[in-house]
Scaffold this active site. Structure first.
Site, mmCIF file in Angstrom:
data_model
loop_
_atom_site.group_PDB
_atom_site.id
_atom_site.type_symbol
_atom_site.label_atom_id
_atom_site.label_comp_id
_atom_site.label_asym_id
_atom_site.label_seq_id
_atom_site.Cartn_x
_atom_site.Cartn_y
_atom_site.Cartn_z
ATOM 1 N N THR A 1 10.334 -7.142 -11.940
ATOM 2 C CA THR A 1 9.676 -8.421 -12.208
ATOM 3 C C THR A 1 8.537 -8.626 -11.214
ATOM 4 O OG1 THR A 1 11.722 -9.308 -13.062
ATOM 5 C CG2 THR A 1 10.057 -10.922 -12.404
ATOM 6 N N GLN B 1 -7.495 0.443 3.915
ATOM 7 C CA GLN B 1 -8.347 -0.105 4.977
ATOM 8 C C GLN B 1 -9.774 -0.355 4.504
ATOM 9 O OE1 GLN B 1 -7.430 -1.148 7.971
ATOM 10 N NE2 GLN B 1 -5.337 -0.367 7.966
ATOM 11 N N CYS C 1 1.950 1.162 12.271
ATOM 12 C CA CYS C 1 3.199 1.809 11.885
ATOM 13 C C CYS C 1 3.684 2.761 12.964
ATOM 14 C CB CYS C 1 3.002 2.555 10.576
ATOM 15 S SG CYS C 1 2.207 1.544 9.345
ATOM 16 N N ASN D 1 -7.210 4.295 9.301
ATOM 17 C CA ASN D 1 -6.686 3.067 9.879
ATOM 18 C C ASN D 1 -6.748 3.049 11.401
ATOM 19 O OD1 ASN D 1 -4.736 5.103 8.891
ATOM 20 N ND2 ASN D 1 -3.298 3.995 10.188
ATOM 21 N N GLY E 1 0.821 -1.209 0.000
ATOM 22 C CA GLY E 1 0.000 0.000 0.000
ATOM 23 C C GLY E 1 0.856 1.260 0.000
ATOM 24 N N SER E 2 1.955 1.232 0.741
ATOM 25 C CA SER E 2 2.825 2.418 0.803
ATOM 26 C C SER E 2 3.378 2.746 -0.577
ATOM 27 C CB SER E 2 3.994 2.174 1.765
ATOM 28 O OG SER E 2 3.518 1.889 3.046
#
Ligand code: PLP
Length: 377
Positions: free
Chosen positions: A237, A179, A325, A151, A71-72
């Site tokens: 990749t 979320q 986090c 979140n 997500g970041s």
């Protein structure tokens, strides 16, 4: 001791069906999706199926989905990619004070590099004001980036109205839906969303895979130089097994949406009711109704949430004092600060996020452990 997990906003266990679908791509179908021989083509096909599944879950086109590592990364890619591509038009971006660090720190980085950022405040329930948003739009505004659901406190923003305001003003609208995916039905067309970040590990897929939806026609510049993977938008990749897992998990979660949603709502409502009827000096953080179905964030006045968490941990319970986090940091939660909560309520904030495998017996154990702790201090 049995582990009872109530931190699904931090991460989720990988579902058995998802692991089963992924395994062949780790063991035998290990071809590089860019290779032209049969083994490579099998991987390409699996990535393609996953892309279709993600697209169908949010009602986008298949070619509008780009896989990332998390997500970041999706947030960084969306915000920087749109900012760089549109810098001739303007360098003003609107966001909120309660975004996840993946968005906040990307905006701060852009601020240091010549962009201007408006950080919208929120009310006591964590909602932005649509009037404030409209008033903040300028001639040089190129992007509005506002999270779908928070979140920490679970508050869901008025995404459709934000999308309409963005569209009316010719501004691109990105939302961090890490979320919200799986917990809210999302139709990117009806909601006027131009770009949207998603992450696998919040919806029972593995860590290390994410996705970004970018609507056709949105001016976008790649931020990572390299090969032509992901239609030239994201080099590297592909994490084939992870992508297969994300595709499977998003399909499953929306196939089972009603029963999953009801399960989360039942546990959330039961927990809130029990805690509110037994404990006095508390506050439910976030919006009581417009919130994620599995999220509860309570502030217990006069209680140190860190101490409470240690006690819960000693009883096999995993929960959180803030976002994953930021846990472990001594800084008060920027989200709770933005809602105007006083210091003694911020210190006592406990986040509980329910998931599909939690049972009523688990929730009862959680409630009795919290109540016993409060009685004991
Ligand atoms: N955005 C929100 C709202 C989140 O809750 C999180 C993770 O907690 C992220 C972004 C980052 O996602 P990831 O852990 O996949 O990088």
């Amino acid at each position: 001791m049995k582990t009872r997990y109530f931190d699904h906003a931090a991460t989720t266990p990988v579902r058995k069906e998802v692991i089963k679908e992924m395994l062949p791509y780790l063991e035998v179908e290990y071809g590089n999706p860019s290779s032209i021989y049969t083994l490579g083509r099998h991987s390409r096909k699996a990535v393609d199926t996953a892309r279709k599944r993600v697209a169908s879950a949010i009602n986008s086109k298949k070619g509008e989905i780009f896989f990332t590592s998390c997500g970041s990364e999706s947030d960084n890619l969306a915000i920087k990619g749109i900012a760089f591509a549109n810098k001739e038009k303007g360098r003003h971006i609107i966001t909120t004070a309660i975004e996840h660090p993946a968005v906040l720190n990307t905006c701060k980085w852009l601020e240091k590099n010549g962009w201007e950022i408006t950080y919208l405040g929120v009310n006591e329930y964590g909602k932005i004001s649509l009037e404030n948003l409209e008033q903040s739009i300028r001639q040089d505004t190129v992007l509005i980036t506002i999270m779908f659901a928070n979140n920490e406190i679970g508050t869901i923003q008025p995404i459709q109205q934000i999308g309409m305001i963005a569209k009316k003003n010719g501004v691109i609208f990105h939302t961090d839906a890490v979320q919200a995916v799986g917990n809210v039905r999302i139709n990117v067309q009806e909601l006027n969303i131009d770009a949207m970040s998603m992450s696998g590990h919040k919806i029972y897929a593995p860590k290390g895979v994410g996705a970004l939806y970018i609507k056709d026609g949105v001016k976008f510049e790649r931020i990572q130089q390299g090969g032509h993977q992901e239609q030239g938008k994201r080099a590297g990749t592909e994490n084939v097994a992870g992508i297969v897992g994300l595709g499977k998990s998003i399909e499953l979660i929306y196939d089972e949406f009603d029963s999953y949603n009801n399960h989360l709502l039942n546990m959330k409502n039961y927990f809130i009711k029990q805690i509110e009827s037994h404990v006095k000096d508390i506050r439910l953080n976030g919006d009581r109704n417009e919130r994620l179905p599995g999220n509860v964030n309570f502030s217990f006045r006069g209680i140190d949430a860190g101490e409470l968490l240690l006690n819960l941990d000693a009883n096999g319970i995993c929960a959180s004092a803030g976002s994953a986090c930021t846990s472990g940091s001594v800084e008060p939660s920027h989200v709770l600060v933005a809602t105007g909560l006083g210091e003694e309520f911020i210190r006592g904030a406990l986040r509980v996020t329910f998931g599909k495998d939690n049972t009523k017996e688990d929730v009862d154990f959680l409630i009795s452990t919290i109540l016993e702790y409060i009685k004991s201090i």
